[in-house]
Design an enzyme around this catalytic site. Structure first.
Site, mmCIF file in Angstrom:
data_model
loop_
_atom_site.group_PDB
_atom_site.id
_atom_site.type_symbol
_atom_site.label_atom_id
_atom_site.label_comp_id
_atom_site.label_asym_id
_atom_site.label_seq_id
_atom_site.Cartn_x
_atom_site.Cartn_y
_atom_site.Cartn_z
ATOM 1 C CD1 TRP A 178 -2.965 1.479 0.837
ATOM 2 C CD2 TRP A 178 -1.402 2.519 2.256
ATOM 3 N NE1 TRP A 178 -3.464 2.733 1.095
ATOM 4 C CE2 TRP A 178 -2.525 3.422 2.100
ATOM 5 C CE3 TRP A 178 -0.427 2.929 2.968
ATOM 6 C CZ2 TRP A 178 -2.356 4.615 2.514
ATOM 7 C CZ3 TRP A 178 -0.425 4.076 3.625
ATOM 8 C CH2 TRP A 178 -1.493 4.888 3.321
ATOM 9 C CG HIS A 179 3.625 2.631 3.243
ATOM 10 N ND1 HIS A 179 2.926 1.606 4.299
ATOM 11 C CD2 HIS A 179 3.547 3.803 3.674
ATOM 12 C CE1 HIS A 179 2.899 2.151 5.167
ATOM 13 N NE2 HIS A 179 3.263 3.533 5.303
ATOM 14 C CG ASP A 180 6.203 3.269 -3.676
ATOM 15 O OD1 ASP A 180 5.524 2.718 -4.738
ATOM 16 O OD2 ASP A 180 7.035 3.977 -3.880
#
Length: 624
Positions: free
Chosen positions: A507-509
C-alpha cells in the site's frame, strides 16, 4: 490562562485526541457532563492513582537519569550539527541539496521532495483551512438552511437527517470542484474508479462483494503504479497500434495530439496516482461497511436505547449506517472529503456518516485552538532542525559512510528517523486540524514521538494509528486475529501478521525495500512475543525492580531492531544500512560508542516506562 498553563494543556493527551484519555466505549458527552462533579472527579483520580506504581520522578535513581539526559541530548544535537557545518570537507557533496533559509546565516535542507512540496503549499492549505469551513457556513445559512423541528436540546431524527443531507450535499459538490482543481482532467479517471468500486459493492451478489472489493482495489494500486496514472497520450498511442506506436508518437497524429493536450490539464497535482493510495482505504471501508450492514438492516440505536446523538466512538464505527445512507452522493462525499482526501487520517464510512448526522461532542473550540498551537510548534521544530542538521541531505547525496565517525553515523541515522516522523506528522496534523475546524473528528495518526517507543507491537499501534485501526477492522480481525496458545495457532498468527504487513508495504509503495521493511517488522515482533511468553509479569510480582530492569534491557535491543527496519524501509535501503553498520564497526571505537549509546537508550527507556506509569495513575492505557 497563563502561557505555561496553556503549554501544559497543549501537550496534554486529551488535546491530541480525546480517544487517548477516554475509553472507546464511553460517549464523550458523558465526560463533558461529569466535568462539574468535583467529588466524582476526585474519587476517580484516587482510584486511578492506586492502580499505578508509585511515582519515581523524585527519586535518586531518576536524578541520575536526568543528569545523563542533560549530557546526552545536547551532545547528539552537537554531533549532527558538527557533521553539517559548511567548514566540513564533505559539505560540498550535498550543498546542492540545500536552499536559502529564513534563519540568518543558515541554509535549509530541501532534499526531501515530499516535505518540500508540503512546505511550499502551507500558505494555500492554511487558506483552505479557513475558507472551506466559512464557505460551508455560508452554504448552510443561504443555500441549505436546516429548520429545527424539535424543542429539546437533542436533535430529532428528522433534524439529523437534514444535517446529513446538508453536509453531504455540500461535500459532494465541493469534492467535484476540489478534484478538478487538484488533478484537472484526471478527476474523471478518479470518478470512474469510484463509480466502478461503488458498483462492485452494490451491484454484485452479496457473497462476492468482499473478494471482488479486495481484488479490484489491490488491482487499482498496481495498475495506477504500472500505468503511471493512465496518461491520455500514452493510451492514444496504444490505440494506434504497437507496430506504428513510435512513428505515431513522433509524427504527432491527431489522436495522440489530443491525448497530450488533455494531459496538459493536470491541475495543481498532476500525479494523482501517488496520492490515491489513501483513497483506496476509504473505498474498502465503504464496501465492507456496506457488506456488513446487510446483516444488520433492522438494527437501530434507538431500539437498543442508545442515544444516537451521544454515541461512543466504538458505536459510531460498529453500528451500521442506514440503508439510505449508502448512496452514491454520500459515498463520493466520504471518499473525496476535502480535509482528509490527500493524506488522511482515515475514518470509517460508518463513523463519517454518524458524525455528519450528529456533531461529535469531542469537537470543542478551545481544544481545536490548542491542537493548532501544537501543530505550529511541531512545524517550528522541523524548520529549526532542517536549518541546522542536514542529515537527510547527507544520506541522499550517496556519501562515503566510511568518512564519518561511529558517533556521527549513529546520530545521523537516529535523526533521519525523527525527520521522517516529523514530515509525516505535519501533513496529518494539518489536515486533521482542517477536519476539526469543519466539524469532523478523525483519529490522530501519531500518538507518541518516535523517541518514545521501545516495543515493536506498540510502535505499530502508535505510528499512523488510523491506518493501524483500519487494518485491524478490515484485515486483522477478519483473518482471525492472533493467538499463541498452541504451535498451530502461533503459525496461523504469524501468517496473519505477514499478510497484514505485506499489504501495508504494498500500500505504501510497490518496492522491494518496503516489502523487506514489512517482513522485518514481523520478524522483529517475534523476539518480543517470545520474551513476553518466557518472562510473564505475574511471575515477577515480588521483584518489580528486577523485572523493570530486565524489560529495559529487552527494550534497548528492540529499539535497535526498529531503527534497522525503518532505516531500510524509509531512509537508506538495505545497501545504505550495510554501509552504515560497516562504518560503525570498522574499529574498536565503534564498539565503545554502541555500548555508550545502549546505556543512553537504557536511561531513555526508564523515562518511557515512567511516562506510562504516570498515565496509568491518570487512568490512561494507550497500549503503546
Amino acid at each position: 490562562m497563563g502561557v505555561l498553563s496553556f503549554l501544559r494543556a497543549t501537550y496534554d493527551l486529551d488535546t491530541l485526541d480525546t480517544r487517548f484519555t477516554n475509553t472507546s466505549s464511553t460517549p464523550y458527552k458523558t465526560v463533558i457532563e461529569a466535568r462539574g462533579d468535583a467529588a466524582a472527579s476526585k474519587e476517580r483520580a484516587a482510584k486511578w492513582k492506586s492502580q499505578g506504581q508509585p511515582s519515581r520522578w523524585n527519586t535518586p535513581e531518576f536524578y541520575l537519569y536526568y543528569f545523563v539526559l542533560l549530557l546526552v541530548i545536547p551532545y547528539m544535537f552537537w554531533v549532527a550539527y558538527d557533521a553539517s557545518r559548511p567548514t566540513d570537507p564533505k559539505y560540498k557533496l550535498y550543498e546542492r541539496l540545500l536552499r536559502p533559509g529564513w534563519i540568518p546565516g543558515r541554509k535549509i535542507d530541501a532534499s526531501d521532495s515530499q516535505y518540500n512540496t508540503f512546505r511550499s503549499n502551507i500558505p494555500y492549505m492554511a487558506a483552505l483551512l479557513v475558507l472551506h469551513p466559512l464557505l460551508r457556513r455560508l452554504y448552510n445559512a443561504v443555500v441549505y438552511p436546516v429548520k429545527a423541528t424539535g424543542q429539546g436540546s437533542r436533535p430529532t431524527p428528522e433534524e439529523a437527517d437534514q444535517r446529513l443531507n446538508q453536509r453531504a450535499t455540500f461535500d459532494f459538490g465541493f469534492a467535484l470542484v476540489y478534484l478538478v482543481a487538484l488533478h484537472g482532467i484526471s478527476a474523471f479517471k478518479i470518478l470512474l474508479i469510484l463509480y466502478t468500486n461503488y458498483q462492485v459493492a452494490t451491484a454484485l451478489p452479496r457473497k462476492y462483494v468482499p473478494a471482488a472489493s479486495w481484488v479490484f482495489n489491490i488491482g487499482i494500486l498496481f495498475a495506477n503504479e504500472l500505468c503511471r496514472g493512465y496518461k491520455f497520450g500514452e493510451m492514444a498511442a496504444l490505440i494506434a497500434g504497437p507496430t506504428v506506436q513510435n512513428s505515431v508518437l513522433d509524427s504527432g497524429s491527431t489522436l495522440v495530439s489530443w491525448g497530450r493536450w488533455l494531459d496538459s490539464y493536470g491541475g495543481l497535482m498532476g500525479r494523482w496516482e501517488i496520492l490515491f493510495n489513501i483513497t483506496v482505504l476509504r473505498l474498502m471501508s465503504f464496501n465492507l461497511d456496506y457488506y456488513w450492514s446487510l446483516d444488520r438492516r433492522s438494527y437501530s440505536p434507538v431500539e437498543k436505547q442508545i442515544d444516537p446523538a451521544a454515541l461512543s466512538e466504538r458505536d459510531r464505527v460498529s453500528i451500521p449506517a442506514q440503508a439510505k445512507d449508502f448512496s452514491f452522493r454520500n459515498y463520493v462525499a466520504y471518499a473525496i472529503y476535502a480535509p482528509l482526501y490527500l493524506t488522511g487520517p482515515v475514518i470509517t464510512f460508518n463513523d463519517f456518516i454518524s458524525q455528519q448526522r450528529y456533531k461529535a461532542a469531542s469537537i470543542e473550540p478551545a481544544r481545536t485552538l490548542r491542537y493548532a498551537a501544537r501543530f505550529a510548534l511541531c512545524l517550528l521544530a522541523m524548520e529549526i532542525i532542517l536549518h541546522y542538521d542536514y542529515v537527510q541531505a547527507i544520506s541522499k547525496a550517496r556519501p562515503e559512510w566510511g568518512r564519518y565517525t561511529a558517533a556521527q553515523l549513529s546520530v545521523l541515522s537516529f535523526f533521519n528517523l525523527h525527520l521522517i516522523w516529523l514530515k509525516l506528522l505535519l501533513p496529518w496534523r494539518l489536515f486533521r486540524l482542517w477536519a476539526l475546524a469543519d466539524g469532523v473528528d478523525p483519529p490522530e495518526n501519531m500518538v507518541r514521538c518516535v523517541s518514545d517507543n521501545w516495543s515493536t507491537l506498540a510502535f505499530w499501534r502508535s505510528w499512523h494509528r488510523s491506518f493501524y485501526r483500519w487494518s485491524l477492522r478490515y484485515i486483522y480481525v477478519p483473518l482471525g486475529g492472533s493467538s499463541f496458545r498452541t504451535p498451530r495457532d502461533a503459525a496461523r498468527s504469524i501468517l496473519t501478521y505477514v499478510l497484514v504487513f505485506t499489504f501495508v508495504a504494498l500500500w505504501h509503495d510497490i518496492q522491494l525495500r518496503l516489502l523487506v521493511w514489512g517482513w522485518l517488522v514481523v520478524f522483529f515482533m517475534l523476539p518480543e512475543m517470545a520474551a513476553g511468553f518466557l518472562f510473564p509479569k505475574a511471575k515477577w510480582e515480588g521483584r518489580p525492580t528486577a523485572y523493570r530492569m530486565l524489560c529495559c534491557l529487552g527494550a534497548v535491543v528492540n529499539i535497535f531492531m526498529m531503527m534497522v527496519a525503518n532505516l531500510v524501509g524509509f531512509a537508506v535501503g538495505v545497501d545504505g544500512l550495510e554501509n552504515i553498520i560497516a562504518g560503525i564497526f570498522r574499529d574498536f571505537s565503534g564498539f565503545c560508542f554502541i555500548i555508550s549509546a545502549s546505556m543512553a537508550l537504557f536511561v531513555g527507556v526508564q523515562v518511557m516506562f515512567e511516562i506510562r506509569e504516570s498515565e496509568a495513575r491518570r487512568g490512561i492505557n494507550l497500549k503503546c
